[in-house]
Write a protein that holds these residues in place. Structure first.
Motif, PDB file in Angstrom:
ATOM      1  N   GLU A  13       0.835  -1.204   0.000  1.00 43.36           N
ATOM      2  CA  GLU A  13       0.000   0.000   0.000  1.00 43.36           C
ATOM      3  C   GLU A  13       0.874   1.260   0.000  1.00 43.36           C
ATOM      4  O   GLU A  13       0.560   2.253  -0.663  1.00 43.36           O
ATOM      5  N   PRO A  18      -7.374  -0.146   1.336  1.00 48.98           N
ATOM      6  CA  PRO A  18      -6.640  -0.757   0.219  1.00 48.98           C
ATOM      7  C   PRO A  18      -7.551  -1.665  -0.609  1.00 48.98           C
ATOM      8  O   PRO A  18      -8.525  -2.230  -0.086  1.00 48.98           O
ATOM      9  N   GLU A  54      -8.087  -5.055   0.778  1.00 44.44           N
ATOM     10  CA  GLU A  54      -8.749  -5.158   2.085  1.00 44.44           C
ATOM     11  C   GLU A  54     -10.209  -5.550   1.899  1.00 44.44           C
ATOM     12  O   GLU A  54     -11.034  -4.750   1.457  1.00 44.44           O
ATOM     13  N   HIS A 103      -6.603   1.722   6.222  1.00 41.74           N
ATOM     14  CA  HIS A 103      -5.208   1.499   6.586  1.00 41.74           C
ATOM     15  C   HIS A 103      -4.442   2.816   6.503  1.00 41.74           C
ATOM     16  O   HIS A 103      -4.779   3.690   5.706  1.00 41.74           O
ATOM     17  N   SER A 157      -0.661   4.327   5.739  1.00 41.12           N
ATOM     18  CA  SER A 157       0.660   4.020   5.183  1.00 41.12           C
ATOM     19  C   SER A 157       1.404   5.332   4.965  1.00 41.12           C
ATOM     20  O   SER A 157       0.797   6.402   4.943  1.00 41.12           O
TER      21      SER A 157
END
Length: 356
Positions: free
Chosen positions: A122, A187, A190, A196, A198
């Motif tokens: 990601e 993502p 996911e 998420h 990153s």
């Protein structure tokens, strides 16, 4: 301030004379040096000339106001004085900013290095988004981009990409991008729809000229090897990839983007020179009095400078507390609103420091 402005205009006029001198025209080094100096003075001299014109018009209008005028003419003169006074104040503020110490790197081309950091695939995909954003921004400014080195991942992102942006003033606009960029999104991989976080890091290095960084051949170790693709497999049998190691600093640059070893070495030398120059700058900045630093830092690359929140279409620049609900537009390269705000904050802080 006016004395300094007048001396700058005098120097600008002198440079005009020098650039018409056949002796200077035939000397490419002096011609380049004087042309660059004149170009650097142009904005402040034009603003000063406009300021002088406004001041003369204001003086004339005030003298007219003292004469016997009919009511209509008196009102017109009064409005003109109000207008000229406003223009005078705007020009005074502009001149203060133009007289601020200029970053000597502002007009330079830049190398940008983007690396996927925390977040695995990601983070690499986000590094790709940032690369696209900066290339779009470069296009909108009429700047050219050239990839120097790239390491892709299997999912289509970048572990690392180094590219050059050629364009006048590129560093002055992009230097504020230095730091850690954070993304918050769901993502594609996911399945549970969880957001998420990153990060990707961005380094912005001004291009260094040979006269600014002297590199001796004896200080460089040159290694050649076969280029490799994703996963490390060899993509050609020729030893075209080049690794340069600068022994005094330990800085290493590897370039394998071109099929020609000579071209890869040329690119590697450009990147190496920029990294050495940047290292010297970082050291000088570290020694600089912390209390005199501008609020908008461009030095610490571990600093989280910005968050890109996809679910809310939001971008936040943490250094100046700016939040914009235009993530989609910003990722298309429409960065001016953020960059202009950063420049304004930087200039404001510098003006405050001068006033202290």
């Amino acid at each position: 301030m006016l004395e300094r402005l007048q001396s700058l205009e005098d120097r600008y006029n002198k440079l005009n004379e020098l650039l018409s001198d056949p002796e200077i025209i035939s000397d490419s080094t002096k011609l380049r040096e004087y042309s660059k100096e004149q170009a650097g003075l142009e904005d402040v001299v034009q603003a000063y000339r406009e300021y002088k014109d406004v001041m003369q018009e204001l003086k004339d209008a005030k003298e007219m106001q003292e004469e016997q005028l009919d009511e209509e003419m008196a009102e017109m003169v009064k409005l003109e004085i109000t207008d000229l006074t406003e223009r005078k104040e705007v020009l005074e503020e502009r001149l203060k900013i133009l007289l601020l110490p200029k970053d000597p790197n502002d007009d330079k081309n830049v190398f940008m290095e983007i690396r996927g950091a925390a977040g695995g695939d990601e983070a690499a995909l986000f590094a790709g988004d940032l690369y696209r954003m900066y290339t779009r921004y470069a296009e909108s400014n009429g700047w050219k981009t050239e990839v120097m080195e790239v390491h892709t991942t299997g999912v289509g992102g970048y572990k690392e990409i180094i590219f050059m942006i050629n364009g006048k003033g590129a560093y002055s606009r992009l230097k504020y991008e230095n730091g850690a960029h954070r993304v918050q999104r769901v993502p594609e991989t996911e399945s549970g729809g969880r957001i998420h976080t990153s990060t990707a890091t961005v380094a912005v290095l001004p291009e260094a000229e040979e006269v600014e960084v002297e590199i001796h051949e004896k200080d460089i170790r040159v290694d050649t090897f076969a280029s490799s693709g994703p996963g490390g497999q060899s993509v050609n049998t020729t030893m075209s990839a080049v690794r340069l190691t600068h022994l005094p600093t330990g800085i290493v640059v590897s370039i394998q983007d071109e099929k020609s070893q000579i071209k890869n070495k040329e690119k590697a030398m450009k990147v190496l020179r920029a990294r050495i120059y940047d290292m010297y700058q970082q050291e000088a900045q570290a020694e600089y009095d912390e209390n005199r630093k501008s609020a908008v830092g461009t030095g610490d690359r571990s600093e989280r400078i910005r968050t890109y929140n996809f679910p809310q279409n939001r971008v936040t620049d943490h250094r100046i507390g700016l939040t914009i609900q235009k993530l989609d537009q910003i990722l298309e390269g429409k960065l001016d609103e953020i960059i202009d705000a950063l420049i304004m904050e930087d200039q404001t802080k510098k003006l405050e420091q001068i006033g202290e």
